[in-house]
Motif scaffolding. Structure first.
Motif, mmCIF file in Angstrom:
data_model
loop_
_atom_site.group_PDB
_atom_site.id
_atom_site.type_symbol
_atom_site.label_atom_id
_atom_site.label_comp_id
_atom_site.label_asym_id
_atom_site.label_seq_id
_atom_site.Cartn_x
_atom_site.Cartn_y
_atom_site.Cartn_z
ATOM 1 N N LYS A 86 0.839 -1.197 0.000
ATOM 2 C CA LYS A 86 0.000 0.000 0.000
ATOM 3 C C LYS A 86 0.877 1.251 0.000
ATOM 4 N N ARG A 87 1.950 1.200 0.751
ATOM 5 C CA ARG A 87 2.885 2.342 0.770
ATOM 6 C C ARG A 87 3.596 2.477 -0.571
ATOM 7 N N ASP A 88 3.985 1.347 -1.174
ATOM 8 C CA ASP A 88 4.611 1.382 -2.496
ATOM 9 C C ASP A 88 3.669 2.004 -3.523
ATOM 10 N N ILE A 89 2.388 1.651 -3.437
ATOM 11 C CA ILE A 89 1.387 2.217 -4.342
ATOM 12 C C ILE A 89 1.276 3.725 -4.134
ATOM 13 N N PHE A 90 1.227 4.136 -2.876
ATOM 14 C CA PHE A 90 1.093 5.555 -2.540
ATOM 15 C C PHE A 90 2.263 6.372 -3.089
ATOM 16 N N HIS A 91 3.452 5.771 -3.110
ATOM 17 C CA HIS A 91 4.644 6.458 -3.618
ATOM 18 C C HIS A 91 4.903 6.169 -5.093
ATOM 19 N N GLY A 92 3.936 5.533 -5.775
ATOM 20 C CA GLY A 92 4.037 5.355 -7.217
ATOM 21 C C GLY A 92 5.038 4.326 -7.671
ATOM 22 N N ARG A 93 5.377 3.375 -6.810
ATOM 23 C CA ARG A 93 6.392 2.384 -7.179
ATOM 24 C C ARG A 93 5.832 1.177 -7.913
ATOM 25 N N LEU A 94 4.525 1.041 -7.914
ATOM 26 C CA LEU A 94 3.922 -0.129 -8.546
ATOM 27 C C LEU A 94 3.314 0.308 -9.881
ATOM 28 N N LEU A 95 4.056 0.080 -10.949
ATOM 29 C CA LEU A 95 3.615 0.465 -12.287
ATOM 30 C C LEU A 95 2.486 -0.452 -12.730
ATOM 31 N N CYS A 96 1.352 0.136 -13.131
ATOM 32 C CA CYS A 96 0.226 -0.702 -13.514
ATOM 33 C C CYS A 96 -0.711 0.027 -14.463
ATOM 34 N N SER A 97 -1.567 -0.731 -15.131
ATOM 35 C CA SER A 97 -2.558 -0.159 -16.040
ATOM 36 C C SER A 97 -3.652 0.536 -15.240
ATOM 37 N N PHE A 98 -4.485 1.287 -15.936
ATOM 38 C CA PHE A 98 -5.598 1.981 -15.287
ATOM 39 C C PHE A 98 -6.535 0.985 -14.603
ATOM 40 N N SER A 99 -6.865 -0.100 -15.286
ATOM 41 C CA SER A 99 -7.789 -1.087 -14.721
ATOM 42 C C SER A 99 -7.187 -1.785 -13.507
ATOM 43 N N ASP A 100 -5.880 -2.087 -13.564
ATOM 44 C CA ASP A 100 -5.222 -2.703 -12.409
ATOM 45 C C ASP A 100 -5.161 -1.729 -11.239
ATOM 46 N N ALA A 101 -4.930 -0.449 -11.531
ATOM 47 C CA ALA A 101 -4.905 0.565 -10.475
ATOM 48 C C ALA A 101 -6.263 0.650 -9.777
ATOM 49 N N ALA A 102 -7.325 0.595 -10.568
ATOM 50 C CA ALA A 102 -8.671 0.634 -9.984
ATOM 51 C C ALA A 102 -8.913 -0.590 -9.109
ATOM 52 N N TYR A 103 -8.456 -1.749 -9.559
ATOM 53 C CA TYR A 103 -8.623 -2.982 -8.783
ATOM 54 C C TYR A 103 -7.866 -2.886 -7.455
ATOM 55 N N LEU A 104 -6.614 -2.422 -7.514
ATOM 56 C CA LEU A 104 -5.821 -2.281 -6.290
ATOM 57 C C LEU A 104 -6.483 -1.289 -5.334
ATOM 58 N N GLY A 105 -6.969 -0.179 -5.877
ATOM 59 C CA GLY A 105 -7.647 0.808 -5.045
ATOM 60 C C GLY A 105 -8.899 0.247 -4.388
ATOM 61 N N ALA A 106 -9.656 -0.534 -5.150
ATOM 62 C CA ALA A 106 -10.875 -1.131 -4.596
ATOM 63 C C ALA A 106 -10.548 -2.140 -3.503
ATOM 64 N N CYS A 107 -9.456 -2.874 -3.657
ATOM 65 C CA CYS A 107 -9.015 -3.801 -2.602
ATOM 66 C C CYS A 107 -8.751 -3.043 -1.307
ATOM 67 N N ILE A 108 -8.052 -1.921 -1.417
ATOM 68 C CA ILE A 108 -7.706 -1.132 -0.231
ATOM 69 C C ILE A 108 -8.968 -0.567 0.429
ATOM 70 N N VAL A 109 -9.882 -0.033 -0.376
ATOM 71 C CA VAL A 109 -11.113 0.537 0.178
ATOM 72 C C VAL A 109 -11.950 -0.547 0.850
ATOM 73 N N GLN A 110 -12.055 -1.727 0.216
ATOM 74 C CA GLN A 110 -12.825 -2.821 0.807
ATOM 75 C C GLN A 110 -12.187 -3.288 2.110
ATOM 76 N N ALA A 111 -10.860 -3.388 2.123
ATOM 77 C CA ALA A 111 -10.157 -3.845 3.325
ATOM 78 C C ALA A 111 -10.367 -2.887 4.497
ATOM 79 N N GLU A 112 -10.507 -1.604 4.210
ATOM 80 C CA GLU A 112 -10.535 -0.619 5.290
ATOM 81 C C GLU A 112 -11.916 -0.045 5.589
ATOM 82 N N LEU A 113 -12.839 -0.139 4.625
ATOM 83 C CA LEU A 113 -14.201 0.327 4.874
ATOM 84 C C LEU A 113 -15.216 -0.807 4.961
#
Length: 351
Positions: A86-113
């Motif tokens: 999550k920290r790597d993502i926040f600092h832009g270290r995980l290069l990914c497509s738009f759809s993969d970025a949305a998936y990763l973001g949704a994982c984080i939101v689901q995990a925390e909300l």
């Protein structure tokens, strides 16, 4: 701490605090007064490694990213890896497509909300989460859409595990980028992964040398050399760092990562020399377990799993770090990479 207290004592102390058994993936990193990063060496005195005066600022973080996330035994280890990614993502270290970025973001939101609830989550609720360094409304809208429709019923552990599986599939998973210039003077980023030695220019990987094809790593002054084979032909790649200290750190990281991922047993690891002449230059040996030994040890864990104490939502929004007590957000040391069109990729960035 006593003057002769070694790094391993501090590593063990933190892992005991967490009740962390799968500890060989983690390490302690610090930054010296010249802004150079270092990994705390377990077999050396902490005081002798520090070039500043106490109190010392150190980061407990993932050092070797698990090359088989499915074989991590305990939820606690997976959670700590999730926080690191999550920290790597926040600092832009995980290069990914738009759809993969949305998936990763949704994982984080689901995990925390948890599940989407229209009574609790207003229209722009995703904007409360600072997940990516550059986060457009279009990306936030896609994250919200996936959170509402695709993640219902997933508890935090499942959502975190899904993030690990997606992150593991990406090219820059586990890459800690080292800025340098190649032989033509082009800005380049070097990294070490379970697969091997990687080279990035812009946001494109231009080289991958598998560990079995890397014969030797060495450095002289500010120049780092990789001796290997490409398409059955011997090759020497050279790169230039900003300082001799940065070059030595790059070499040490390479030596440790090759030892961790390449060998079947730690007894096979040899002391490496930075020079062609063994008794000259720097000598260094990785002293921990190798990946295969860590996975084997994980499979034998039989204790009752420890309770995982997740950080609160407010903490996770404000500080996308491993644990506020054990990790401190350092000033970003990596130069900014050029950003392509967001629809195509979410770029590597500062971190």
């Amino acid at each position: 701490l006593q003057r002769e207290t070694k790094g391993q004592f501090l590593i063990d102390h933190i892992c005991n605090y967490y009740s962390l058994l799968e500890k060989d993936y983690f390490g302690i990193r610090y930054v010296d007064p010249e802004k150079q990063r270092h990994w705390l060496e377990p077999n050396k005195s902490i005081f002798k490694q520090m070039k500043s005066h106490p109190p010392y600022t150190m980061c407990f973080r993932v050092k070797f990213y698990p090359h088989e996330p499915l074989k991590i035994k305990e939820e606690l280890t997976r959670y700590l890896l999730y926080l690191q990614i999550k920290r790597d993502i926040f600092h832009g270290r995980l290069l990914c497509s738009f759809s993969d970025a949305a998936y990763l973001g949704a994982c984080i939101v689901q995990a925390e909300l948890g599940d989407y609830d229209p009574d609790e989550h207003p229209e722009n609720y995703i904007s409360d989460f600072k997940i990516f360094p550059k986060q457009s409304q279009k990306l936030e809208k896609k994250i919200a859409e996936m959170h509402k429709n695709d993640f219902r019923g997933q508890n935090p552990a499942v959502a975190e595990f899904n993030l690990l599986l997606k992150a593991y599939s990406l090219e820059t998973y586990g890459v800690d980028p080292h800025p340098c210039k190649d032989s033509m003077g082009t800005t380049t980023f070097l990294g070490f992964t379970a697969a091997g030695f990687v080279v990035f220019q812009g946001n494109k990987r231009i080289h991958l040398l598998k560990w079995c094809d890397v014969y030797k790593l060495k450095f002289e002054g500010k120049t780092f050399y990789v001796f290997g084979a490409q398409k059955e032909k011997k090759a020497v790649l050279s790169f230039h760092t900003s300082t001799p200290a940065a070059c030595k750190h790059l070499w040490k990281c390479g030596v440790e990562n090759q030892a961790f991922y390449k060998y079947a047993k730690s007894s096979q690891i040899k002391t490496m020399s930075s020079s062609k002449i063994f008794f000259k230059g720097s000598r260094f040996r990785y002293s921990g377990k190798v990946a295969k030994e860590v996975v084997e040890a994980s499979s034998k864990i039989q204790r009752e799993p420890p309770e995982v104490h997740r950080t609160s939502i407010t903490q996770s929004r404000s500080s996308p770090s491993l644990n506020k007590q054990l990790i401190i957000n350092m000033e970003p040391l990596q130069p900014l990479l050029p950003s392509p069109c967001e629809e195509e990729e979410v770029p590597l960035d500062e971190g």
